[in-house]
Write a protein that holds these residues in place. Structure first.
Motif, PDB file in Angstrom:
ATOM      1  N   ASN A 158      -4.075  -4.079  10.940  1.00 19.08           N
ATOM      2  CA  ASN A 158      -4.730  -3.380   9.837  1.00 19.08           C
ATOM      3  C   ASN A 158      -3.668  -2.574   9.096  1.00 19.08           C
ATOM      4  N   VAL A 159      -4.032  -2.036   7.948  1.00 18.44           N
ATOM      5  CA  VAL A 159      -3.161  -1.101   7.240  1.00 18.44           C
ATOM      6  C   VAL A 159      -3.728   0.298   7.459  1.00 18.44           C
ATOM      7  N   PHE A 160      -2.931   1.166   8.044  1.00 23.93           N
ATOM      8  CA  PHE A 160      -3.386   2.509   8.383  1.00 23.93           C
ATOM      9  C   PHE A 160      -3.023   3.448   7.237  1.00 23.93           C
ATOM     10  N   ILE A 161      -4.017   4.156   6.735  1.00 22.93           N
ATOM     11  CA  ILE A 161      -3.845   4.890   5.490  1.00 22.93           C
ATOM     12  C   ILE A 161      -3.671   6.386   5.712  1.00 22.93           C
ATOM     13  N   GLN A 162      -4.729   7.066   6.173  1.00 19.86           N
ATOM     14  CA  GLN A 162      -4.654   8.523   6.265  1.00 19.86           C
ATOM     15  C   GLN A 162      -5.712   9.066   7.223  1.00 19.86           C
ATOM     16  N   ASP A 163      -5.475  10.297   7.632  1.00 22.80           N
ATOM     17  CA  ASP A 163      -6.503  11.108   8.288  1.00 22.80           C
ATOM     18  C   ASP A 163      -6.996  12.090   7.229  1.00 22.80           C
ATOM     19  N   PRO A 164      -8.147  11.828   6.603  1.00 20.52           N
ATOM     20  CA  PRO A 164      -8.622  12.748   5.559  1.00 20.52           C
ATOM     21  C   PRO A 164      -9.013  14.091   6.167  1.00 20.52           C
ATOM     22  N   HIS A 165      -8.980  15.113   5.360  1.00 20.22           N
ATOM     23  CA  HIS A 165      -9.423  16.429   5.803  1.00 20.22           C
ATOM     24  C   HIS A 165     -10.906  16.596   5.496  1.00 20.22           C
ATOM     25  N   ARG A 166     -11.621  17.160   6.452  1.00 21.12           N
ATOM     26  CA  ARG A 166     -13.013  17.503   6.204  1.00 21.12           C
ATOM     27  C   ARG A 166     -13.048  18.783   5.392  1.00 21.12           C
ATOM     28  N   ILE A 167     -13.925  18.818   4.404  1.00 19.75           N
ATOM     29  CA  ILE A 167     -14.053  19.995   3.554  1.00 19.75           C
ATOM     30  C   ILE A 167     -15.522  20.396   3.509  1.00 19.75           C
ATOM     31  N   LEU A 168     -15.811  21.582   3.994  1.00 21.02           N
ATOM     32  CA  LEU A 168     -17.150  22.139   3.916  1.00 21.02           C
ATOM     33  C   LEU A 168     -17.129  23.253   2.874  1.00 21.02           C
ATOM     34  N   ALA A 169     -18.088  23.252   1.975  1.00 19.55           N
ATOM     35  CA  ALA A 169     -18.224  24.319   0.984  1.00 19.55           C
ATOM     36  C   ALA A 169     -19.554  25.003   1.227  1.00 19.55           C
ATOM     37  N   ALA A 170     -19.511  26.304   1.504  1.00 24.72           N
ATOM     38  CA  ALA A 170     -20.723  27.046   1.834  1.00 24.72           C
ATOM     39  C   ALA A 170     -20.809  28.303   0.991  1.00 24.72           C
ATOM     40  N   ARG A 171     -22.021  28.736   0.761  1.00 20.01           N
ATOM     41  CA  ARG A 171     -22.185  30.001   0.047  1.00 20.01           C
ATOM     42  C   ARG A 171     -21.784  31.149   0.971  1.00 20.01           C
ATOM     43  N   GLU A 172     -21.442  32.251   0.364  1.00 19.38           N
ATOM     44  CA  GLU A 172     -21.089  33.438   1.131  1.00 19.38           C
ATOM     45  C   GLU A 172     -22.303  33.881   1.953  1.00 19.38           C
TER      46      GLU A 172
ATOM     47  N   VAL B  77       0.841  -1.203   0.000  1.00 18.05           N
ATOM     48  CA  VAL B  77       0.000   0.000   0.000  1.00 18.05           C
ATOM     49  C   VAL B  77       0.875   1.253   0.000  1.00 18.05           C
ATOM     50  N   ASP B  78       0.559   2.160  -0.905  1.00 15.78           N
ATOM     51  CA  ASP B  78       1.290   3.426  -1.037  1.00 15.78           C
ATOM     52  C   ASP B  78       0.381   4.558  -0.569  1.00 15.78           C
ATOM     53  N   ARG B  79       0.596   5.011   0.677  1.00 16.37           N
ATOM     54  CA  ARG B  79      -0.249   6.066   1.250  1.00 16.37           C
ATOM     55  C   ARG B  79      -0.167   7.356   0.435  1.00 16.37           C
ATOM     56  N   ASP B  80       1.044   7.711   0.026  1.00 12.23           N
ATOM     57  CA  ASP B  80       1.212   8.978  -0.700  1.00 12.23           C
ATOM     58  C   ASP B  80       0.425   8.982  -2.007  1.00 12.23           C
ATOM     59  N   GLU B  81       0.396   7.850  -2.687  1.00 13.95           N
ATOM     60  CA  GLU B  81      -0.349   7.769  -3.934  1.00 13.95           C
ATOM     61  C   GLU B  81      -1.852   7.916  -3.662  1.00 13.95           C
ATOM     62  N   ILE B  82      -2.315   7.310  -2.584  1.00 15.28           N
ATOM     63  CA  ILE B  82      -3.735   7.420  -2.230  1.00 15.28           C
ATOM     64  C   ILE B  82      -4.094   8.863  -1.914  1.00 15.28           C
TER      65      ILE B  82
END
Length: 464
Positions: free
Chosen positions: A429-443, A252-257
């Motif tokens: 297990n194979v530990f991959i990443q902590d994804p970032h939460r992304i919220l997109a909101a109108r102004e 598993v290549d974490r950087d590629e993921i």
């Protein structure tokens, strides 16, 4: 979309996302910065021996059905969680409670069998929200939060309405919140750009990259404090063989993921604790990406030509599906042919999580505010847990039990560092990443924050 509206009996994280802090509340809750504060409890004390927690409740708190949320109601709520018939996903969170007392109308006292430094953080989880002990919360949720259920049309929308009897003045500011379930990321973006929705939660990272700098749209992002793993069924051959699990880890290549799935919105991890917490110890060095070493280990284990397996993925989580697709390609490079099987979320919960009927899967585990509840799946309390039925370590059991009982912060960090090393070394297990939460909101949408738990707190959000 939630399969149920009861976070105390269903492990689906989306229930917490929509309802935790909004419809349901806890004795104590967490801030965006990770600090605990009183919510239903105005104050609390802990005995010197760490076995007695006394909470003094706020005056005037009502459930959405008008019933008072007093000490007896809190007691009944936790007795419901302690009842095996309730079927909570993590009974080990509450196993040290030996008695719950109500010496006064607004005073509730928990007596523990052993000191538990994780008890207070555990009370802030969605697993520990305070609810009436009666009724069907899965379909008709009742809490104390700033919003109450107005309508739920499965497959379409969930509507919350402002709680007119909420005990905090000026909260919430929104009169109504409507959650629409739009599975297609491109359709989510189109709805935001057309003004049909005000906010997209967990925006796909590839779309976030295209939105940066777009007039009228704001992006709010930060680490999700989620441990994304390739879970391995250690009870099934060939994954019962450590050499095979190590080969998978090297493949598993974490950087590629992170590059192709997260578009850079992720942090590589090497253990079951997210890197934004004080307990994280970097273990990525144990199994760096090394396909040649993976092939050697497979040959040593008796699989010089590789083998075939099945990668079961929850189709309602496109992020995990895309991660699984990349991992399948990476495994193929070392001779492991992983056939992808997509299942709906109820099937995943029943077959994978409850019955451990799988070989490999990709899923995320949200941070639990403390390493003790976060790591229970590896310890003596849960030998039946879905990813470790075929694996155990007496040394790890001993250290996890010790860490859960110690109050000294420095000693706990040292113990949990060793625990993370043992778990990573054994390639459970194979530990991959902590994804970032992304919220997109109108102004014009104000008050949004990324929390260390998987939730969307709308209590202080405003819209122009």
């Amino acid at each position: 979309e939630p399969p149920s509206l009861d976070p105390t009996t269903n492990a689906a994280a989306v229930i917490d996302l929509l309802l935790h802090h909004n419809l349901y509340e806890n004795l104590v809750q967490v801030t965006p910065g990770g600090e605990l504060h009183g919510q239903l409890a105005a104050a609390w004390e802990v005995s010197e021996d760490g076995r007695v927690y006394t909470f003094h409740l706020r005056e005037g708190v009502l459930f959405h059905d008008g019933a008072p949320c007093d000490a007896e109601a809190v007691r009944e709520s936790f007795l419901r969680l302690l009842d095996p018939a309730t079927g909570v996903p993590h009974p080990e969170y509450f196993q040290d409670i030996v008695a719950i007392e109500t010496p006064e109308r607004l005073t509730v006292r928990f007596l523990l069998a052993e000191p538990d430094p994780a008890f207070l953080p555990t009370l802030a989880l969605g697993d520990a929200v305070v609810t009436p002990a009666r009724g069907d919360l899965a379909l008709r949720p009742i809490g104390t939060g700033p919003f109450r259920l107005a309508d739920w049309q499965p497959g379409q929308r969930l509507v919350l309405a402002r709680n007119p009897d909420y005990y905090l003045a000026g909260v919430p500011q929104l009169e109504r919140v409507e959650f629409r379930f739009i599975p297609d990321p491109a359709a989510q973006l189109a709805a935001l750009q057309a003004g049909d929705v005000d906010l997209v939660v967990d925006l796909a990272p590839e779309l976030a990259a295209t939105l940066a700098g777009t007039p009228g749209v704001q992006l709010i992002s930060g680490p999700m404090n989620l441990v994304q793993i390739l879970a391995v069924n250690t009870a099934r051959a060939p994954f019962s063989d450590l050499r095979v699990r190590q080969a998978v880890s090297y493949a598993v290549d974490r950087d590629e993921i992170i590059e192709f799935v997260s578009f850079g919105f992720g942090t590589p991890i090497g253990s079951h604790i997210p890197p934004g917490t004080p307990y994280y110890a970097d273990m990525t060095w144990l199994y760096p990406h090394d396909p040649d070493r993976a092939r050697e280990l497979l040959a040593d284990a008796g699989y010089p030509d590789g083998f075939s397996t099945t990668l079961t993925l929850p189709e309602n989580y496109p992020f995990h599906v895309r991660t699984g697709e990349v991992i399948a390609a990476q495994l193929a490079r070392v001779g492991i042919q992983a056939r992808i099987r997509l299942v709906d979320w109820p099937t995943w919960l029943e077959r994978v999580y409850a019955q451990a009927d799988y070989e490999l899967t990709v899923v995320g585990h949200p941070w639990k505010l403390d390493p003790a509840p976060m790591l229970t799946g590896y310890g003596p309390e849960r030998p039946d847990y879905y990813f470790r039925r075929g694996w155990q370590s007496q040394e790890l059991d001993r250290l996890l039990s010790l860490g859960a009982a110690l109050a000294d912060e420095g000693a706990r960090r040292a113990i949990y560092t060793v625990c993370q090393y043992l778990i990573a070394r054994e390639a459970v297990n194979v530990f991959i990443q902590d994804p970032h939460r992304i919220l997109a909101a109108r102004e014009g949408i104000e008050g949004l924050s990324v929390y260390p738990l998987y939730l969307l707190d709308l209590s202080r959000v405003s819209a122009d």
